[in-house]
Structures are given as C-alpha cells and as structure tokens.
Design an enzyme around this catalytic site. Structure first.
Site, short mmCIF file in Angstrom:
data_model
loop_
_atom_site.label_atom_id
_atom_site.label_comp_id
_atom_site.label_asym_id
_atom_site.label_seq_id
_atom_site.Cartn_x
_atom_site.Cartn_y
_atom_site.Cartn_z
N HIS A 176 0.82 -1.22 0.00
CA HIS A 176 0.00 0.00 0.00
C HIS A 176 0.85 1.27 0.00
CE1 HIS A 176 -3.64 -2.28 0.45
NE2 HIS A 176 -3.30 -2.77 1.62
N ASP A 212 -2.45 -10.74 -2.35
CA ASP A 212 -3.01 -10.26 -1.08
C ASP A 212 -4.50 -9.99 -1.30
OD1 ASP A 212 -1.94 -8.69 1.64
OD2 ASP A 212 -3.73 -7.76 0.78
N ASP A 302 -4.10 -12.89 3.49
CA ASP A 302 -5.32 -12.44 4.16
C ASP A 302 -6.58 -12.74 3.36
OD1 ASP A 302 -4.42 -10.59 2.33
OD2 ASP A 302 -4.56 -8.87 3.67
ZN ZN Z 1 -4.19 -7.18 2.64
#
Ligand code: ZN
Length: 365
Positions: A176, A212, A302
């Site tokens: 991110h 992810d 995740d």
């Molecule tokens: Zn994530």
C-alpha cells in the site's frame, strides 16, 4: 503441514529488526483500537517455515539507493526521522501521544490548486505523507521498515544469483506504500524494491503478481506509467466497500508507456478458491503474454477464510494451487504482505511457498 519431497527448498530472508515495529494499534474511525499488524505475525511464519526445514538467510547490507529507486527522498527521510521529531516535540512525554498519527491531510480539496507546502509543525507534516490514520509510527518502526525492504532486496538478489525461488519475510508489509506516501499498515514498498532490484540487475521485464486480499495501490502507483514492470492483482472489490476504496478497479490499465501493463481483478466478498484461482490464472496468462525474466509475488495470505481483515474465503490448498501456477512462470521472489489470522497464517504461507517451489521445479524439469 507436510511438504512433499522433504524440506521446503526456499531460502527465507529474515531480519529480526522486523520485530522492532510495534504500531500498538491503529486509529480506526476516530478510536484507537488493537491492530492486527503485530510482530507475532512474523514469528509464527518464521516458526512454521523453519519447522518445514527452510533455510534462514540474513539480508545483505544495502544503501538507501534501493529505496530511492522507487520512493521520493522526502518520504524516505520523513519515515527515518519522524519519530525523533515527534519525541522532540514533546508529544509522548507531555501529551501521552505515544505514536505518530496524522490529523490534517492536504487533499486536493484542501489545496484547491495551490502547491503542497511542507508545514513547519511535525504533527502537520505527517498527513503530507501518511494517507490514513491506521498506520502509526513509533520507536523502532524505522529500523523495521528499513529491514523489511532489505529482506525484499536480498530475495531479489538471490533470484538474480540463480535461486529458483526466494522468500522475504517482510514486516511491516509494503504494497500500500506508493512513491510519495504511505498507509494501509505499509511504509515502504518492499515488492517494488525487489522488482526494481531485478531490473537493476539486468532483467528487461518483470511482473509483480499480487495475491493479497487487498489491492496493492502503492505498487500500482509506482509502476503505473512503466512498460517494463507488469502489475497484476486479485483482491476483494473496492467497489464493495473494501480498502483501499479509491483504486483497484478493473478499468485501471496503466497510462502512457505503461498502458496494458496493469491489471486488476476485483472479486465479490465471499469469493472462494474457484473464482480466486480463475483470477490468478488470468494474471498468469497476462504474465506469459507480457514475457518476463522473473516474478515478484506479493504474498498476502489475508484472503484466507479465517482472516479478520477480508471477506474472501480462500483455502490453504487454494494458496498452494496459486503458488504452482505462479511458480510455472519463472523465478519467483516472494514478498510477505498481509495475513492476520495468527492460527492459520503460517500454514498458508507454507502452502503458497511449497506450491511455488513445486511449480518452478515442474517447469524446470
Ligand atoms: Zn491485505
């Protein structure tokens, strides 16, 4: 989980400094709550991989040039100095503010066309770089941020030196973090550092495949205009109300020379192995057509069914299958991103890496 064929043949690049970052929660909708990006994430993964027989490798020593190849100097210097500035401003001792958190954000709406100045006050500077309130900085954060990037770079160097697969146990995660800013529990973009290191070592074309559960907006931003680094991501649909909310949509395909070197495959909440593996397969088709010398895998786990941070329902077998698909494409530098369910995290990472190793071995035989 047993690893077929004996020990896990994937070097694990690890630096214990990655444990020094203790964000001590996050500010979520105005409240300080317990965060899920905790040091124990790294220790459970490390334990699982060493039990599986993986070799642990320390990172090489790097200078900051590797960071500056994908991030503005101002961001790197901010991260390196903001905790000391925060302390010097008296926030922890005098006001009980024990972590750096932004409070004013120079958005386009605030600036109204004026240039973004560097404000005098430390607490005002933070929002120039940090775009959310969940990504706190404290004592030890910079040491861990720098260590994580170093692990990623070393994994890339192992690939350059002919390893089939290498894994960097990066913490904090990175996807991110963009060229000029950070957020989403990420500070510097470890996967981008690895991709750039592979380019620097002579690879003409690289792919970053991001599995992810969340869109890697930072990685996308770093490479969005570049024709030499493909970025492909499967993630929960930001249009269904999930972080990073503002990007990660299917119509983001790159710009300028980077047109068609960016692919987002957003999935509906609740998606499981079938839809997720179809999306991974689509990204792999893209990578094959793009033609690359190496792959950086942004390995967030995740998307696991038990993970508290996403509504995807992927199994460990799904991650293993994804690993095999990606391993068949070429040498893989796998970089740890998210994954927050401490009970299953290690199994998922092991499954993914065993899959990558198996896919690479099958493609090379
Ligand atoms: Zn994530």
């Amino acid at each position: 989980m047993a690893v077929e064929g004996g020990a896990l043949e994937v070097p694990v690049v690890w630096d214990a400094d990655c444990l020094l970052h203790r964000p001590a929660g996050e500010v979520w909708l105005g409240e300080r709550i317990d965060g899920t990006e905790v040091p124990e994430r790294a220790t459970v993964i490390l334990q699982k991989l060493t039990e599986a027989g993986a070799r642990v490798v320390p990172p090489a020593v790097h200078d900051e040039a590797a960071l500056l190849a994908v991030h503005d100097r101002e961001l790197v210097e901010h991260l390196a100095t903001v905790w000391a500035d925060w302390e010097a401003s008296g926030f922890p001792a005098d006001f009980g503010r024990d972590r750096v958190v932004p409070y004013v954000f120079p958005t386009a709406a605030m600036l109204a066309g004026l240039p973004c100045r560097l404000p005098t006050a430390t607490h005002a500077q933070v929002g120039r770089y940090c775009y959310d309130t969940m990504t706190l900085v404290g004592p030890g954060s910079w040491e861990a941020i720098r260590a994580a990037a170093g692990c990623a770079r070393t994994a890339a160097e192992l690939i350059t030196a002919d390893a089939a697969v290498a894994y960097a146990l990066c913490r904090p995660p990175g996807h991110h973090a963009g060229p000029t800013g950070y957020g989403g529990s990420c500070y510097l973009n470890n996967a981008a550092v690895a991709a750039q290191a592979l380019r620097h070592a002579g690879a003409e074309r690289i792919a970053v495949v991001d599995i992810d559960a969340h869109h890697g907006n930072g990685t996308q931003a770093i490479f969005y205009g570049r024709p030499d680094v493909y970025y492909g991501s499967v993630h929960v649909d930001p249009g269904a109300g999930w972080f990073p909310h503002y990007m990660g949509f299917a119509d983001e395909r790159g710009n300028g020379a980077g047109i068609d070197a960016n692919r987002n495959v957003p999935l509906a909440p609740g998606s499981g192995d079938d839809a997720w593996l179809d999306a991974v397969g689509l990204l792999c088709d893209d990578v094959r057509a793009f033609g690359v010398e190496a792959i950086v895998l942004s390995l967030g786990v995740d998307a696991a069914a038990a993970d508290p941070e996403s509504p995807l329902q992927v199994t460990a077998d799904g991650y293993r299958a994804a690993g095999e698909l990606i391993g068949s494409l070429g040498p893989v530098a796998a970089i740890q991103e998210g994954g927050y369910d401490l009970d299953s995290l290690g199994d998922y990472v092991l499954a993914a890496l065993a899959g990558v190793a198996a896919g690479r071995a099958a493609a090379s035989s």
